[in-house]
Structure formats: structure tokens, C-alpha cells
Design an enzyme around this catalytic site. Structure first.
Site, PDB file in Angstrom:
ATOM      1  N   SER A 101      -1.956  19.213  -5.212  1.00  0.00           N
ATOM      2  CA  SER A 101      -1.107  20.717  -4.208  1.00  0.00           C
ATOM      3  C   SER A 101       0.266  19.945  -4.291  1.00  0.00           C
ATOM      4  CB  SER A 101      -0.964  20.412  -2.591  1.00  0.00           C
ATOM      5  OG  SER A 101      -1.577  18.766  -2.528  1.00  0.00           O
ATOM      6  N   SER A 102       0.744  18.644  -4.859  1.00  0.00           N
ATOM      7  CA  SER A 102       2.604  18.623  -5.020  1.00  0.00           C
ATOM      8  C   SER A 102       2.465  17.387  -5.615  1.00  0.00           C
ATOM      9  CB  SER A 102       2.590  17.829  -3.148  1.00  0.00           C
ATOM     10  OG  SER A 102       1.656  16.414  -3.551  1.00  0.00           O
ATOM     11  N   GLY A 103       3.902  17.046  -6.283  1.00  0.00           N
ATOM     12  CA  GLY A 103       4.467  15.943  -6.683  1.00  0.00           C
ATOM     13  C   GLY A 103       4.074  15.840  -8.157  1.00  0.00           C
ATOM     14  N   ASP A 144     -11.756  17.502  -1.367  1.00  0.00           N
ATOM     15  CA  ASP A 144     -11.805  16.550  -1.448  1.00  0.00           C
ATOM     16  C   ASP A 144     -12.480  15.035  -1.933  1.00  0.00           C
ATOM     17  OD1 ASP A 144     -11.626  13.987   0.352  1.00  0.00           O
ATOM     18  OD2 ASP A 144     -12.169  15.089   2.131  1.00  0.00           O
ATOM     19  N   SER A 190      -3.169   6.324 -12.593  1.00  0.00           N
ATOM     20  CA  SER A 190      -3.456   4.650 -12.500  1.00  0.00           C
ATOM     21  C   SER A 190      -1.600   4.367 -12.467  1.00  0.00           C
ATOM     22  CB  SER A 190      -3.815   3.538 -13.198  1.00  0.00           C
ATOM     23  OG  SER A 190      -3.908   2.071 -13.082  1.00  0.00           O
ATOM     24  N   TYR A 235      -3.056  -1.783  -1.928  1.00  0.00           N
ATOM     25  CA  TYR A 235      -2.927  -0.932  -2.921  1.00  0.00           C
ATOM     26  C   TYR A 235      -2.904  -1.038  -4.323  1.00  0.00           C
ATOM     27  CZ  TYR A 235      -0.281   2.409  -5.849  1.00  0.00           C
ATOM     28  OH  TYR A 235       0.013   2.796  -7.414  1.00  0.00           O
ATOM     29  N   ALA A 245      -4.657  -3.685  -5.513  1.00  0.00           N
ATOM     30  CA  ALA A 245      -5.917  -4.110  -5.368  1.00  0.00           C
ATOM     31  C   ALA A 245      -6.578  -2.581  -6.337  1.00  0.00           C
ATOM     32  CB  ALA A 245      -6.385  -4.613  -4.752  1.00  0.00           C
ATOM     33  N   LYS A 267      -5.181   0.257  -7.960  1.00  0.00           N
ATOM     34  CA  LYS A 267      -5.215   0.295  -9.824  1.00  0.00           C
ATOM     35  C   LYS A 267      -5.527  -1.102 -10.487  1.00  0.00           C
ATOM     36  CE  LYS A 267      -2.854   3.731  -8.143  1.00  0.00           C
ATOM     37  NZ  LYS A 267      -3.160   5.545  -8.788  1.00  0.00           N
ATOM     38  N   THR A 283       9.092  11.198  -6.118  1.00  0.00           N
ATOM     39  CA  THR A 283       8.497  12.013  -5.027  1.00  0.00           C
ATOM     40  C   THR A 283       7.919  10.821  -3.827  1.00  0.00           C
ATOM     41  OG1 THR A 283       5.930  10.142  -5.483  1.00  0.00           O
ATOM     42  CG2 THR A 283       7.066  11.694  -7.201  1.00  0.00           C
TER      43      THR A 283
END
Length: 272
Positions: free
Chosen positions: A12-14, A54, A132, A146, A148, A150, A181
């Protein structure tokens, strides 16, 4: 080039939006998955097929993959691009928020992998491309939870690659550095909010301000560098196992490899 049936999450973005568009323009059959289907309306112009998805819900993942199989009879590529960054210290971030990051950034990926593997195995081929980060190979200041997720994704991908190789299935990691982004602004806002009233508030505020400046500046790489790397992972006959790309990625990972830990820690704190 042979047209492939592709599912990409976070479309939906980026980076996800740009990648879905590029792959569809190349002639692939692209399904874009996201919670907010309305944000993918512009992708219809490029023949991307929006799917409500989702990744934190088992049934949603199952239904999305089944719809593709019903329509196309196969699925050739899964691009796990959905994810987010919620910065904050280990002490400040609630366990509920930490779990949510793992749900989106790791377990959501695992859900979709488990859904597509039986079909790819039956086909005798397939590609699973996991987005990743260079943050799966080094840790920035106040981003422990965060990172952790990845680091865990890197391990999951490495293990999966060995498990499915005999079935003709390739597992590829995309490891972006700084990409321009909204990700950085969202992570910075989470950081500042999580530290309010706590012992890390002053430093968290300073770090968040630094992150906003970085992502508002001109140093970050264009999201297209990620879509181009994913395109190579989709189209090349012998794709790389890892694509380390974007601002700061290669020099920082190299520095993390060769520098003493205390020096690297000092450098990352100073950079915040």
C-alpha cells in the site's frame, strides 16, 4: 522473460508500492497485499491486483494465498515486504508492543511461508524473498526490539533456505540501509512517545529528532533501489542470497564486522 505469479505484502505504500508497480510493468501477474486496500487503488492502473491481507491473522493469510491459487493455479514468488519499526529502549517499550513487532515482522512472514510452500514444492520451484534490513546485521541506538525482529528474520531465512533447497525453492534476503520512506519518521515518533516521563526521555527525544532530520535530508536512498534489487531477485536465473543495498548499508555492516564492539557502540550512539 517468463511471467510469474507474485504475491507482495505491504504493497500500500513505500517500497512495496514501488515494487508491485515495477514487477507488474515487467509483465508479471502481481497481487498486492495490505490491510488498507483503498491505498492500493492507484496500482490497478498497472494491473496489480489488490488483496486485503493482514499478516497477523492466520485466516487472512490462508484466504489470500487460496484466492491466488484459485485464480492462477500457481504461485511462483512470495515477497514478504510488510513490516514496521517501533523504536524505544528495552525498558520503555511494552511487552505487548514488542510482541506486535514480532507478529508483523516475523510471525506474519512465517504464516505466509507456510501457506505457499506446499504449492511451490508441488511445482518444483519457487522464490521466497524476505525484506530484512541492514538492521538484521547490526543494531542502532534505541532500536533493540526492532533489530531483534530483523536478526530473527535473518536466522529464519538462513534456516529455511537450507530446508527447501532440495525442492527447487530459493530464499533471498533484501537488506536495505537508509531508504527515504515514512519508516524513519514512524520509528522516531514511537521512540519519543515510549520514553515520555521515563529515565531515557531526554536522550530518546534527541535521538528521535536526529532520525527525523536524517529522513528529511537528502542522504537517504530512493525506494526504487529496493524495488530494483527485488526485481533482480525475482528475474535473475541465479539470484544472490543477500542484496545489501542503500545508504550506509555496506560500509556500516563492514564496520560492524571489523571494529571492536565498544568502538562500534560508541559510533552508533554518536550518530544518533
Amino acid at each position: 522473460m517468463v511471467s510469474k505469479v507474485i504475491l507482495i505484502t505491504g504493497a500500500s505504500s513505500g517500497m512495496g508500492f514501488e515494487t508491485a508497480k515495477l514487477l507488474a510493468e515487467q509483465g508479471h501477474i502481481v497481487y498486492g497485499g495490505a490491510r488498507r486496500v483503498e491505498k492500493m487503488e492507484p496500482l490497478k492502473e498497472f494491473n496489480v491486483k489488490p488483496l486485503k491481507l493482514d499478516v497477523t491473522i492466520d485466516e487472512s493469510c490462508k484466504n489470500a494465498v487460496q484466492k491466488i491459487i484459485n485464480n492462477e493455479g500457481r504461485i511462483d514468488v512470495l515477497i514478504n515486504n510488510a513490516g514496521y519499526g517501533s523504536y524505544g529502549t528495552v525498558e520503555d517499550v511494552t511487552i505487548e508492543e514488542a510482541k506486535r513487532q514480532f507478529e508483523v515482522n516475523l510471525f506474519g512472514i512465517a504464516r505466509l511461508i507456510k501457506e505457499v510452500l506446499p504449492y511451490m514444492r508441488k511445482q518444483g520451484e519457487g522464490r521466497i524473498i524476505n525484506t530484512s534490513s541492514m538492521g538484521g546485521r547490526l543494531v542502532s541506538y534505541m532500536g533493540s526490539w526492532y533489530h531483534a525482529t530483523k536478526y530473527a528474520l535473518e536466522a529464519l531465512s538462513d534456516g529455511l533456505r537450507m530446508e527447501v533447497a532440495d525442492f527447487g525453492i530459493k530464499v533471498i534476503l533484501i537488506e536495505p540501509g537508509g531508504i527515504k520512506t515514512d519508516w524513519g519518521h514512524i520509528a522516531a515518533d514511537h521512540l519519543a512517545e515510549s520514553a515520555k516521563g521515563g529515565p531515557y526521555e531526554e536522550q530518546a527525544k534527541k535521538t528521535a529528532e536526529g532520525m527525523h532530520k536524517q529522513y528529511d535530508g537528502k542522504m537517504m536512498s530512493d525506494p526504487k533501489i529496493v524495488s530494483n534489487a527485488i526485481s533482480k531477485a525475482v528475474n535473475n536465473k541465479r539470484p544472490k542470497t543477500r542484496y545489501l543495498i542503500g545508504f550506509g548499508a555496506k560500509p556500516l555492516v563492514f564496520a560492524h564486522t571489523i571494529l571492536p564492539t565498544k568502538l562500534f557502540d560508541w559510533m552508533m550512539k554518536r550518530a544518533s
